[in-house]
Scaffold this motif. Structure first.
Motif, PDB file in Angstrom:
ATOM      1  N   VAL A 198      41.738  59.187  48.245  1.00 53.42           N
ATOM      2  CA  VAL A 198      42.469  58.513  47.168  1.00 53.42           C
ATOM      3  C   VAL A 198      41.875  57.149  46.838  1.00 53.42           C
ATOM      4  N   GLU A 199      41.444  56.428  47.869  1.00 52.47           N
ATOM      5  CA  GLU A 199      40.975  55.058  47.680  1.00 52.47           C
ATOM      6  C   GLU A 199      39.664  54.960  46.904  1.00 52.47           C
ATOM      7  N   LYS A 200      38.973  56.070  46.712  1.00 50.71           N
ATOM      8  CA  LYS A 200      37.661  56.035  46.074  1.00 50.71           C
ATOM      9  C   LYS A 200      37.709  55.886  44.553  1.00 50.71           C
ATOM     10  N   TYR A 201      38.917  55.993  43.981  1.00 47.60           N
ATOM     11  CA  TYR A 201      39.023  56.000  42.520  1.00 47.60           C
ATOM     12  C   TYR A 201      40.174  55.140  42.015  1.00 47.60           C
ATOM     13  N   LYS A 202      40.075  54.786  40.738  1.00 47.10           N
ATOM     14  CA  LYS A 202      41.206  54.273  39.979  1.00 47.10           C
ATOM     15  C   LYS A 202      41.662  55.412  39.075  1.00 47.10           C
ATOM     16  N   TYR A 203      42.956  55.487  38.823  1.00 47.38           N
ATOM     17  CA  TYR A 203      43.513  56.681  38.192  1.00 47.38           C
ATOM     18  C   TYR A 203      44.230  56.376  36.875  1.00 47.38           C
ATOM     19  N   ASP A 232      38.246  57.042  37.906  1.00 46.56           N
ATOM     20  CA  ASP A 232      37.087  56.169  37.746  1.00 46.56           C
ATOM     21  C   ASP A 232      36.620  55.699  39.117  1.00 46.56           C
ATOM     22  N   PRO A 233      35.377  56.018  39.525  1.00 44.33           N
ATOM     23  CA  PRO A 233      34.893  55.618  40.850  1.00 44.33           C
ATOM     24  C   PRO A 233      34.949  54.109  41.060  1.00 44.33           C
ATOM     25  N   VAL A 234      35.380  53.717  42.236  1.00 40.90           N
ATOM     26  CA  VAL A 234      35.407  52.304  42.599  1.00 40.90           C
ATOM     27  C   VAL A 234      34.001  51.812  42.943  1.00 40.90           C
ATOM     28  N   ASP A 235      33.209  52.687  43.557  1.00 40.85           N
ATOM     29  CA  ASP A 235      31.856  52.327  43.988  1.00 40.85           C
ATOM     30  C   ASP A 235      30.943  52.130  42.778  1.00 40.85           C
ATOM     31  N   PRO A 236      30.386  50.934  42.592  1.00 35.86           N
ATOM     32  CA  PRO A 236      29.510  50.681  41.439  1.00 35.86           C
ATOM     33  C   PRO A 236      28.205  51.480  41.502  1.00 35.86           C
ATOM     34  N   LYS A 237      27.876  52.032  42.669  1.00 36.76           N
ATOM     35  CA  LYS A 237      26.644  52.802  42.815  1.00 36.76           C
ATOM     36  C   LYS A 237      26.851  54.291  42.559  1.00 36.76           C
ATOM     37  N   ARG A 247      33.177  58.317  35.231  1.00 38.83           N
ATOM     38  CA  ARG A 247      34.524  58.842  35.401  1.00 38.83           C
ATOM     39  C   ARG A 247      34.476  60.344  35.652  1.00 38.83           C
ATOM     40  N   ARG A 248      35.588  60.845  36.165  1.00 42.11           N
ATOM     41  CA  ARG A 248      35.777  62.278  36.341  1.00 42.11           C
ATOM     42  C   ARG A 248      37.124  62.638  35.712  1.00 42.11           C
ATOM     43  N   ILE A 249      37.189  63.776  35.064  1.00 41.37           N
ATOM     44  CA  ILE A 249      38.460  64.277  34.549  1.00 41.37           C
ATOM     45  C   ILE A 249      38.853  65.472  35.428  1.00 41.37           C
ATOM     46  N   VAL A 250      39.941  65.322  36.174  1.00 40.97           N
ATOM     47  CA  VAL A 250      40.331  66.305  37.185  1.00 40.97           C
ATOM     48  C   VAL A 250      41.610  67.014  36.757  1.00 40.97           C
ATOM     49  N   THR A 251      41.603  68.338  36.858  1.00 43.32           N
ATOM     50  CA  THR A 251      42.776  69.152  36.541  1.00 43.32           C
ATOM     51  C   THR A 251      43.395  69.674  37.823  1.00 43.32           C
ATOM     52  N   TYR A 252      44.649  69.278  38.087  1.00 45.49           N
ATOM     53  CA  TYR A 252      45.397  69.715  39.267  1.00 45.49           C
ATOM     54  C   TYR A 252      46.419  70.778  38.866  1.00 45.49           C
ATOM     55  N   ASN A 253      46.734  71.665  39.796  1.00 42.71           N
ATOM     56  CA  ASN A 253      47.787  72.659  39.588  1.00 42.71           C
ATOM     57  C   ASN A 253      48.968  72.301  40.483  1.00 42.71           C
ATOM     58  N   LYS A 254      50.007  71.700  39.899  1.00 40.55           N
ATOM     59  CA  LYS A 254      51.121  71.196  40.692  1.00 40.55           C
ATOM     60  C   LYS A 254      51.949  72.302  41.334  1.00 40.55           C
ATOM     61  N   ASP A 255      51.896  73.531  40.774  1.00 42.47           N
ATOM     62  CA  ASP A 255      52.665  74.647  41.328  1.00 42.47           C
ATOM     63  C   ASP A 255      51.926  75.357  42.451  1.00 42.47           C
ATOM     64  N   LYS A 256      50.674  74.999  42.688  1.00 44.14           N
ATOM     65  CA  LYS A 256      49.855  75.627  43.724  1.00 44.14           C
ATOM     66  C   LYS A 256      49.307  74.569  44.681  1.00 44.14           C
ATOM     67  N   TYR A 311      31.249  62.649  34.115  1.00 37.37           N
ATOM     68  CA  TYR A 311      30.608  61.904  33.033  1.00 37.37           C
ATOM     69  C   TYR A 311      29.572  60.945  33.634  1.00 37.37           C
ATOM     70  N   ASP A 312      28.371  60.940  33.054  1.00 38.17           N
ATOM     71  CA  ASP A 312      27.280  60.147  33.601  1.00 38.17           C
ATOM     72  C   ASP A 312      27.434  58.663  33.295  1.00 38.17           C
ATOM     73  N   ARG A 313      26.416  57.890  33.660  1.00 40.28           N
ATOM     74  CA  ARG A 313      26.496  56.438  33.494  1.00 40.28           C
ATOM     75  C   ARG A 313      26.517  56.013  32.024  1.00 40.28           C
ATOM     76  N   LYS A 314      26.144  56.928  31.133  1.00 40.73           N
ATOM     77  CA  LYS A 314      26.226  56.643  29.699  1.00 40.73           C
ATOM     78  C   LYS A 314      27.547  57.155  29.120  1.00 40.73           C
ATOM     79  N   ASN A 315      28.422  57.625  30.007  1.00 42.39           N
ATOM     80  CA  ASN A 315      29.735  58.162  29.640  1.00 42.39           C
ATOM     81  C   ASN A 315      29.628  59.439  28.803  1.00 42.39           C
ATOM     82  N   SER A 316      28.548  60.200  29.020  1.00 44.22           N
ATOM     83  CA  SER A 316      28.390  61.504  28.374  1.00 44.22           C
ATOM     84  C   SER A 316      28.737  62.596  29.382  1.00 44.22           C
ATOM     85  N   LEU A 317      29.301  63.700  28.918  1.00 43.67           N
ATOM     86  CA  LEU A 317      29.644  64.795  29.815  1.00 43.67           C
ATOM     87  C   LEU A 317      28.371  65.328  30.465  1.00 43.67           C
ATOM     88  N   LEU A 318      28.321  65.274  31.783  1.00 45.43           N
ATOM     89  CA  LEU A 318      27.144  65.708  32.530  1.00 45.43           C
ATOM     90  C   LEU A 318      27.331  67.111  33.110  1.00 45.43           C
TER      91      LEU A 318
END
Length: 257
Positions: free
Chosen positions: A141-146, A161-166, A171-180, A190-197
């Motif tokens: 959990v601590e590795k990201y801002k949400y 959004d990763p906390v680590d500048p390296k 960013r990552r867009i994560v899909t969770y399934n709350k019922d499972k 998304y890469d350092r240029k904020n394009s979908l990688l």
């Protein structure tokens, strides 16, 4: 009277939920996912990796993974390639940390040496696959801002959004399934240029010990290179008894021989 009280409590819960900021709800979902997977202790699994290049040509590799759960810090993992001959014995040891950069080592049997992976190189490809070295770390959990983005039925979509500048990602867009069990269904990177990688899709889930959801298939698609990496997992073993000694640099070298 009791019914009125119960209705009031339910309404209060709705109001509290609605009062959350997107950042607070995103963090809440990540913590719920972490809590749902606590307590597995250690596990091992065999898997097949299929690499597909941009021309559709494929090659296969077979490997095994061991994981040790830690609560005071991130998990430890050891990955060993068993075949084919050109990668046999290549091994990777990862110590995930809740705070700061992870520690990672690579054992190369061709030179019989352990090489430390620099935090500057964590975005590099893992043994020619579409997974980066930083993708091997456990979900802490601590590795990201949400930021909560959207709810679609049982699916909750959260920006991380990763906390680590390296990190190699903005960013990552994560899909969770709350019922499972708040299991992850998909991650968009998304890469350092904020394009979908890349997009990682999880499927063929199995629940072990009535609690721990594990996907039988990972598909990582690189949208910029048109390459893919498919991972097929055999049945997980949650009864294996592993300890810190199984995740030392000595164990890394031993596993690669």
């Amino acid at each position: 009277m009791k019914r009125v009280i119960f209705l009031s409590i339910a309404l209060l819960g709705v109001l509290v939920l609605n009062a959350q900021t997107p950042e607070e709800r995103g963090l809440q979902i990540a913590k719920a996912a972490e809590k749902a997977d606590l307590g597995f202790g250690s596990s091992s699994v065999e898997l097949k990796m299929t690499l597909k290049n941009k021309n559709g040509q494929t090659s296969e590799r077979f490997l095994s993974t061991k994981t040790l759960e830690l609560t005071e810090d991130g998990d430890k993992s050891l990955i060993v390639f068993n075949s084919p001959k050109d990668v046999k014995g290549t091994s990777t040891l990862t110590f995930t940390h809740k705070i700061g950069s992870d520690d990672q080592w690579l054992y190369l049997p061709s030179i019989k040496r352990v090489k430390r992976i620099s935090s500057n190189n964590k975005s590099g490809p893992f043994v020619g696959s579409e997974f980066a070295y930083e993708d091997l770390s456990s979900q802490e959990v601590e590795k990201y801002k949400y930021k909560f983005l959207e709810e679609k039925g049982s699916l909750l979509i959260v920006e991380q959004d990763p906390v680590d500048p390296k990190s190699g990602y903005t960013r990552r867009i994560v899909t969770y399934n709350k019922d499972k069990g708040y299991r992850i269904e998909k991650v968009e990177f998304y890469d350092r240029k904020n394009s979908l990688l890349k997009t990682l899709t999880y499927s063929d889930y199995v629940v072990y010990k009535n609690k721990f959801w594990r996907a039988g298939t990972f598909l990582m698609v690189n949208h910029q290179s048109n390459k893919e990496t498919l991972l097929k997992f055999s049945e997980y073993n949650f009864d294996v008894k592993l300890s810190d000694e199984d995740f030392s640099q000595v164990a890394l070298q031993r596993a690669g021989k």
